[in-house]
Scaffold this active site. Structure first.
Site: not given
Length: 232
Positions: A85-87, A169, A185
């Protein structure tokens, strides 16, 4: 030397950018299958607040329920890149290279290594020392210093027939509060940072984009064709 069509998309909805990537990915793949293989794209953009979870990621790494997502004005997508997962959000440069790696003479591992190097080179211009962390993709500050490791750039890619999409990113003036709602992450024991935090001042993001593009051109050895476009 390869030629790359460069699009600066500005701030764009994540799903619109993803759909646009898929379209260009199909174009590059089709060109390659026809025996050309010299078509490549590079997209720079920023996104409104959004969390994305890679195909190997764990839902548990999003630490908040759907109602909280609405409260913080963020969206959430399961996507087809690698990684967890990331933002993404305002003040963060997102780069999406859609490259035919065979034309560049690169393996996927070499490609990711070069993406990391582009960021390391760019940060060096601001006297920020960055490096890789063994066993983790992306670009880190103080890697290997327990309790000090912090990620400044996340990397997650998809490759099929050696054509890439998704990408990196890079936290420039990013609101890091949004990382509190995830295990970035998949790491629960490591931090995140931004250029703004490290330099203790806001950074001219357009200047960083220009430097970043130059480092892409240098490391990947391509010429750049700027293509004005809007998909907002």
């Amino acid at each position: 030397m390869q030629n790359v069509k460069f699009h600066e998309l500005g701030t764009v909805d994540y799903k619109k950018a993803w759909d646009f990537q898929e379209k260009l990915f199909d174009e590059v793949t089709e060109s390659k299958l026809k025996g050309d293989g010299k078509l490549h794209y590079l997209l720079f953009c920023e996104h409104p607040h959004v969390y994305t979870l890679g195909k190997s990621g764990q839902n548990a790494n999003l630490l908040i329920p759907d109602e909280m997502l609405k409260k913080i004005n963020a969206s959430f997508y399961h996507i087809n890149r690698g990684g967890d997962i990331t933002y993404h959000g305002p003040g963060q440069i997102v780069a999406y290279p859609i490259f035919n790696l065979e034309a560049f003479g690169l393996t996927l591992k070499q490609y990711i290594h070069l993406l990391e190097q582009v960021i390391i080179d760019c940060l060096q211009e601001y006297d920020i020392k960055a490096d890789r962390l063994e066993g983790a993709t992306g670009v880190w500050l103080d890697p290997g210093v327990k309790g000090r490791e912090r990620k400044i750039c996340a990397i997650g890619v998809r490759a099929s027939r050696f054509v890439t999409m998704h990408g990196l990113a890079f936290n420039v003036n990013t609101n890091l509060d949004y990382f509190r709602y995830i295990n970035p992450c998949g790491f629960a024991d490591k931090g995140v940072t931004s250029m703004q935090v490290e330099l203790n001042r806001p950074v001219d993001i357009e200047e960083v984009k220009d430097k970043l593009l130059n480092h892409f051109m240098h490391r990947f050895q391509f010429t750049c064709e700027r293509m004005p476009i809007s998909i907002a």
